[in-house]
Design a protein around this motif. Structure first.
Motif, PDB file in Angstrom:
ATOM      1  N   ILE A  46       0.832  -1.207   0.000  1.00 43.42           N
ATOM      2  CA  ILE A  46       0.000   0.000   0.000  1.00 43.42           C
ATOM      3  C   ILE A  46       0.867   1.259   0.000  1.00 43.42           C
ATOM      4  O   ILE A  46       0.370   2.358  -0.257  1.00 43.42           O
ATOM      5  N   ASN A  47       2.180   1.092   0.261  1.00 47.65           N
ATOM      6  CA  ASN A  47       3.050   2.267   0.313  1.00 47.65           C
ATOM      7  C   ASN A  47       3.887   2.483  -0.936  1.00 47.65           C
ATOM      8  O   ASN A  47       4.551   3.508  -1.059  1.00 47.65           O
ATOM      9  N   ILE A  48       3.872   1.509  -1.848  1.00 44.83           N
ATOM     10  CA  ILE A  48       4.748   1.626  -3.021  1.00 44.83           C
ATOM     11  C   ILE A  48       4.443   2.896  -3.821  1.00 44.83           C
ATOM     12  O   ILE A  48       5.346   3.601  -4.273  1.00 44.83           O
ATOM     13  N   PHE A  49       3.157   3.212  -3.972  1.00 44.02           N
ATOM     14  CA  PHE A  49       2.791   4.329  -4.860  1.00 44.02           C
ATOM     15  C   PHE A  49       2.650   5.651  -4.124  1.00 44.02           C
ATOM     16  O   PHE A  49       2.278   6.653  -4.736  1.00 44.02           O
ATOM     17  N   VAL A  50       2.920   5.653  -2.816  1.00 44.28           N
ATOM     18  CA  VAL A  50       2.709   6.891  -2.061  1.00 44.28           C
ATOM     19  C   VAL A  50       3.608   8.016  -2.591  1.00 44.28           C
ATOM     20  O   VAL A  50       3.128   9.109  -2.930  1.00 44.28           O
ATOM     21  N   LEU A  51       4.899   7.735  -2.696  1.00 47.00           N
ATOM     22  CA  LEU A  51       5.818   8.789  -3.132  1.00 47.00           C
ATOM     23  C   LEU A  51       5.561   9.186  -4.590  1.00 47.00           C
ATOM     24  O   LEU A  51       5.522  10.393  -4.895  1.00 47.00           O
ATOM     25  N   PRO A  52       5.357   8.212  -5.496  1.00 46.02           N
ATOM     26  CA  PRO A  52       5.023   8.623  -6.868  1.00 46.02           C
ATOM     27  C   PRO A  52       3.765   9.495  -6.951  1.00 46.02           C
ATOM     28  O   PRO A  52       3.759  10.492  -7.689  1.00 46.02           O
ATOM     29  N   ILE A  53       2.709   9.151  -6.190  1.00 51.71           N
ATOM     30  CA  ILE A  53       1.495   9.971  -6.237  1.00 51.71           C
ATOM     31  C   ILE A  53       1.790  11.373  -5.702  1.00 51.71           C
ATOM     32  O   ILE A  53       1.380  12.389  -6.288  1.00 51.71           O
ATOM     33  N   ALA A  54       2.537  11.430  -4.584  1.00 52.25           N
ATOM     34  CA  ALA A  54       2.846  12.736  -3.995  1.00 52.25           C
ATOM     35  C   ALA A  54       3.658  13.596  -4.964  1.00 52.25           C
ATOM     36  O   ALA A  54       3.331  14.768  -5.209  1.00 52.25           O
ATOM     37  N   LEU A  55       4.714  12.983  -5.552  1.00 46.96           N
ATOM     38  CA  LEU A  55       5.547  13.741  -6.492  1.00 46.96           C
ATOM     39  C   LEU A  55       4.741  14.116  -7.727  1.00 46.96           C
ATOM     40  O   LEU A  55       4.846  15.241  -8.244  1.00 46.96           O
ATOM     41  N   GLY A  56       3.910  13.154  -8.190  1.00 46.76           N
ATOM     42  CA  GLY A  56       3.081  13.417  -9.364  1.00 46.76           C
ATOM     43  C   GLY A  56       2.145  14.589  -9.117  1.00 46.76           C
ATOM     44  O   GLY A  56       1.997  15.484  -9.964  1.00 46.76           O
ATOM     45  N   GLY A  57       1.525  14.609  -7.947  1.00 48.24           N
ATOM     46  CA  GLY A  57       0.619  15.706  -7.618  1.00 48.24           C
ATOM     47  C   GLY A  57       1.351  17.028  -7.579  1.00 48.24           C
ATOM     48  O   GLY A  57       0.883  18.042  -8.123  1.00 48.24           O
ATOM     49  N   LEU A  58       2.535  17.023  -6.954  1.00 51.22           N
ATOM     50  CA  LEU A  58       3.308  18.257  -6.855  1.00 51.22           C
ATOM     51  C   LEU A  58       3.767  18.719  -8.244  1.00 51.22           C
ATOM     52  O   LEU A  58       3.750  19.923  -8.553  1.00 51.22           O
ATOM     53  N   LEU A  59       4.166  17.764  -9.085  1.00 48.68           N
ATOM     54  CA  LEU A  59       4.609  18.118 -10.438  1.00 48.68           C
ATOM     55  C   LEU A  59       3.445  18.656 -11.257  1.00 48.68           C
ATOM     56  O   LEU A  59       3.582  19.598 -12.040  1.00 48.68           O
ATOM     57  N   TYR A  60       2.277  18.037 -11.066  1.00 43.20           N
ATOM     58  CA  TYR A  60       1.140  18.394 -11.902  1.00 43.20           C
ATOM     59  C   TYR A  60       0.513  19.720 -11.474  1.00 43.20           C
ATOM     60  O   TYR A  60       0.279  20.602 -12.284  1.00 43.20           O
ATOM     61  N   PHE A  61       0.276  19.822 -10.148  1.00 43.34           N
ATOM     62  CA  PHE A  61      -0.405  21.028  -9.670  1.00 43.34           C
ATOM     63  C   PHE A  61       0.567  22.153  -9.333  1.00 43.34           C
ATOM     64  O   PHE A  61       0.175  23.300  -9.250  1.00 43.34           O
TER      65      PHE A  61
END
Lengths: 918, 65
Positions: free
Chosen positions: A300-315
């Motif tokens: 459940i933690n594998i995608f935490v950092l990618p989602i966080a970075l993705g959100g920061l990159l996108y928004f």
């Protein structure tokens, strides 16, 4: 953008599915075909650890601190590695003593204390309320994000009033569902199979939903992990998040503190205790959970950092609340259904946590807070309540509602000001306060009630001062002044730099001070006095749970009650029908016909108390049961006596072993003695036959000659004189024989009389030779005397020694050849002894007869050749010599004569000092 | 198993894990340069974590036999 109706409908539909799962689980449990009795469900139910905090908050934390979300999951991984040491013991203790909550556990361990149970409950409630508020906040903000009631940064519009606030309705809905899951009816075991099934189902849903969002963000929005990380490395602001040092100011100490905090939480959070310990079906399930639960956390933690970075990159940074990335990223890409799925996942995480946590906390509130207070009131005691199951259920349902409303209150007061993760950590730090009393209670016998109270109180106060109050103050509900300048303006009392301790983040700081105060108080106060009897007995039951087995507790209860008193008592809390059923089962297990035959013994009382403990808690159960039981409290000494019993049994068995060995030895001795007796018996028979034989020979000749004289009066005088001479001589021989036998018997039995005087051996030998001179002259033998010049003095019985000499000399005289015979007698002094040798030139004695001649009635030579004798002379002589401590022996060569020698001991210097014997 | 070989192995695994997931071992992976295109710390933490779970699974499932 989704309409509110759709979101609410889907949410309710999901909750109904959950309820269906739970209902199915309960039905199957009633039929005895449990669907949760496997290690996979068990491990999945443990994943209730992952709440909305994990689901939304981890991403938020990763967006501000990079990998700093990970210690919260590494800690549980480490904790599960030790599960076979810690959790297994907790499970065994809880099952054996029907413990249903942490409060019950701690209260039972320290002598069934109401005060302790109440304190633990208060800490748990206060600690869990922010956590529950967090779940409410997650659901409500998720709802606003989905339905578009938010500004451009996805921050929700503030609810205008309480009535319009959707969060209140969320809280109420959750309360209703929690009651349906966990407080529909009362269960003596306090196990909720349906609820566990629903939680396991929710764990699957939230994991799948999160993985779907993760894959969507990583592979649809971006081009895989490499792409996201490459872009992050390119952005100097985001690159800082990828390193541990630059992402947070807490440093490695903070990392360690966070890991420790999570490690303790996964064991001591009330909901974890509920699913791991109380709801455990089989201890063996823990085995698979040891790795499966950490594996779930990893997934459940594998995608935490990618989602966080993705959100920061996108928004971009600072535009959108990172806690909502899981929802806002799909929404921003027009994937409404995906966002709804993500919301359902978050709803799963939040509802799962709220249901289990409130059930666990409400059990504590009911059993350890309300019931003890109720039992105390006079009105309750006096009034007759035939059935209290309704009251119990009412209290629990009220507690569930109350806890959720308190959570809502906290959300209204402080929730808006804080990120999700910070709230969660505050709760973690609160439950970490249970660790010293729990772990200490499981492994250390010395902990006392006051110690546990002091430790918990100190830890709780420090936690509240350093963590809870600052969080409230930062929300603006308290004056911030004490934060910056310390309480009463005292600088060293600043809550976040207590005693000037700076350089730690607030969590590490609070954890250090609270645990230090907690452990120190617990240990030091515990060591102030010896545990009481009840504390010591409970300590033993907990610490030695693996050794004592299931039946042990009865031994610590000394009291009895009739089943007629106990059954109604249990029925009041469990319901009449169920109470009858469990008593019936108990009776049948003991091989009795029915409830009426149950004997009023301590075991029955213990059984009733254990049943009650499941429903109302250990401390309350003790109070209730003792109201109908004539109980004598056990003192420490008595408890120790009982504990010593086991070691006594060991000691007895050891003694028994020793005794049986001794018995064996005695048997061997007896056998030897028996052999010896048989031998003596044989010797006695031999002796008797020898004596009679020896008596018969002279008697025969006396009788023959007497008859001749009697029959023939005309025998001439010469023959008559000869016959009478023979008769006299044979009579003398008879007399001598009888005397010797008596003599022998006296000496052997120790009744002989000894008249010791000072004697001169030279004189004695000369006298003896003179006495026997005639014998040698008759045989024509020569006697040679070899005497020393000076007298040899010695203290002994003169007559006895003469007897020995005469015997040896007469023997020599008997055996010397008729022509050329000689005998030599020599007397000499050796060191410490006087030696006498009597030699002759007789036929000698064969070597195989050398020992025999000293036995009674045994004479050397064959029947015909040997001269007359009783066969007692040498044995008597040897007895006499040995009586004076000397030795008598013979050396002989066939054809060259024999030498009889005896030695008598004398003191080295002076004969006068020879001590008299008898 | 509680006091047996598997139990001792688990305790050993705990200490190895506690060592790996803390300073100073952790600082060895905390490099700013990428490792196969990804942050070294993130990759190493997950790999070590997965390895530890694997080892624990091996210990307990083996003990079950």
């Amino acid at each position: 953008m989704l309409s509110g109706t759709v979101v609410v409908a889907v949410s309710f539909a999901y909750l109904l599915v959950l309820f269906a799962v739970a209902y199915f689980g309960d039905r199957r449990a009633e039929q005895g075909r449990s669907i949760i009795a496997n290690s996979w469900t068990y491990a999945l139910s443990m994943a209730v650890y992952c709440t909305a905090w994990t689901y939304f908050g981890s991403v938020g934390r990763a967006a501000s601190g990079g990998v700093w979300f990970l210690p919260i999951y590494l800690g549980p991984t480490l904790a599960m590695t030790l599960s076979w040491l810690v959790l297994l013991k907790m499970i065994r203790i809880a099952k054996t003593y029907r413990i249903t909550s942490i409060a019950d556990f701690i209260a039972s361990r320290y002598g069934k204390s109401h005060l302790l149970g109440g304190l633990v409950t208060i800490i748990a409630v206060v600690g869990m309320i922010p956590y529950i508020a967090l779940q409410l906040k997650a659901i409500s903000s998720g709802y606003t994000v989905l339905t578009g009631q938010h500004d451009s940064g996805f921050f929700p519009f503030a609810g205008s009033s309480w009535v319009n606030d959707g969060t209140l309705y969320v809280a109420l809905t959750l309360a209703v569902f929690t009651v349906l899951f966990g407080a529909r009816h009362l269960d003596a075991t306090e196990r909720h199979e349906g609820m566990v099934a629903a939680i396991a189902f929710e764990s699957v849903v939230k994991l799948l939903a999160f993985l779907v969002i993760g894959v969507f963000v990583t592979y649809v929005v971006f081009d895989g992990f490499g792409d996201i990380f490459a872009r992050a490395f390119a952005d100097p602001e985001l690159a800082g998040l990828l390193s541990l040092k630059t992402a947070s100011s807490a440093g490695y100490g903070g990392w360690f503190a966070m890991t420790l905090l999570a490690l303790l939480s996964v064991i001591f959070l009330p909901r974890q205790f509920q699913v791991t310990v109380v709801e455990n079906v089989n201890e063996q399930h823990l085995r698979r959970a040891t790795w499966l639960f950490p594996a779930y956390l990893l997934l459940i933690n594998i995608f935490v950092l990618p989602i966080a970075l993705g959100g920061l990159l996108y928004f971009g940074r600072g535009t959108v609340d990172p806690d909502t990335f899981v929802l806002s990223l799909p929404l921003a890409h027009g994937e409404g259904m995906l966002a709804l799925l993500a919301f359902v996942g978050g709803l799963s995480a939040a509802t799962g946590m709220v249901i289990v946590e409130t059930i666990a906390v409400s059990t504590m509130v009911c059993n350890d807070l309300v019931m003890p207070l109720l039992l105390r009131t006079e009105r309750f005691k006096r009034s007759e309540h035939p059935d209290l199951t309704g009251l119990l259920l009412g209290i629990r349902r009220g507690a569930i509602l109350g806890v959720l409303l308190l959570g809502y209150l906290y959300f209204r007061l402080a929730g808006e000001a804080y990120a999700l993760v910070s709230i969660g950590l505050i709760s973690f730090a609160a439950v970490a306060q249970f660790a010293p009393a729990m772990l200490g209670g499981m492994y250390w016998r010395g902990g006392t009630r006051e110690g546990a109270l002091a430790g918990l109180l100190a830890g709780f106060v420090v936690w509240a001062y350093t963590l809870m109050l600052p969080s409230v103050a930062k929300s603006g509900w308290l004056d911030r002044d004490f934060l910056d300048h310390g309480l009463f303006g005292l600088g060293f009392l600043r809550p976040e730099q207590l005693f000037g301790l700076a350089g730690l983040d607030s969590i590490s700081h609070a954890l250090f001070w609270s645990l230090a105060a907690n452990i120190a108080s617990y240990v030091l106060v515990s060591l102030a006095r010896v545990p009481t009897g009840q504390e010591a007995s409970q300590a033993t039951l907990f610490v030695d749970v693996f050794r004592r087995g299931q039946d042990a507790p009865a031994t610590f209860w000394r009291g009895s009650a009739q089943v007629q008193d106990l059954l109604p008592l249990v029925a009041r809390f469990l319901g009449a029908e169920r109470a009858r059923r469990i008593f019936q089962t108990y009776a049948l297990e003991r091989g009795l016909g029915g409830i009426e035959q149950l004997k009023p013994d301590p075991g029955l009382v213990q059984f009733a108390e254990t049943q009650l403990a499941g429903a109302i808690g250990g401390a309350s159960a003790r109070v209730m049961v003792s109201s109908v039981v004539q109980e004598e409290p056990l003192g420490l000494d008595e408890v120790m006596d009982i504990l010593d019993e086991a070691s006594q049994v060991r000691a007895y068995s050891h003694q028994l072993e020793e005794k049986s060995q001794a018995l064996e030895a005695a048997t061997a001795e007896l056998r030897a003695a028996n052999e010896r007796l048989k031998e003596l018996d044989r010797l006695k028979d031999d002796f008797m036959s020898s004596v009679t034989h020896e008596l018969r020979t002279p008697l025969t000749s006396i009788r023959a000659f007497s008859e001749m004289l009697f029959d023939d009066p005309k025998i001439d005088l010469k023959d008559r004189t000869r016959f009478l001479g023979i008769i006299v001589s044979e009579t003398e021989r008879l007399t001598r024989l009888v005397n010797q036998v008596l003599d022998m018997a006296k000496i052997e039995s120790g009744h002989a009389e000894w008249h010791n005087t000072d004697i001169d051996m030279r004189e004695l030998v000369e006298q003896a030779v003179e006495t026997t001179a005639q014998l040698f002259r008759d045989r024509g033998a020569v006697v040679e005397l070899d005497l020393p010049d000076e007298a040899l003095h010695l203290r002994a019985d003169h007559d006895r020694l003469v007897q020995v000499m005469l015997n040896l000399l007469s023997n020599a005289a008997k055996f010397v050849p008729t022509a050329g015979g000689w005998a030599r007698i020599s007397l000499s002094r050796e060191t410490g002894q006087i030696r006498v040798d009597v030699s002759d030139n007789g036929p000698g004695i064969p070597s195989d007869e050398l020992g025999v001649i000293f036995e009674k009635f045994r004479q050397g030579g064959d029947e015909h050749s040997r001269p007359q004798g009783t066969g007692l002379g040498l044995p008597i002589s040897r007895q006499i010599v040995e009586h004076f401590g000397g030795r008598l022996w013979v050396r002989s060569t066939v054809g060259q004569g024999s030498t009889f020698t005896f030695v008598l001991p004398v003191p080295p210097e002076n004969a006068e000092t020879v001590q008299s014997t008898q | 198993m509680r006091t047996g070989l598997a139990g001792q192995r688990l305790v050993a695994a705990f200490f190895v894990g506690a060592l790996l997931f803390n300073y100073p071992v952790l600082s060895l992976f905390d490099r700013s340069e990428p490792f196969i295109g990804m942050p070294m710390l993130w990759v190493c933490l997950f790999v070590l974590w997965a390895m530890m779970i694997g080892v624990v699974a091996w210990i307990v499932e083996r003990g079950a036999r």
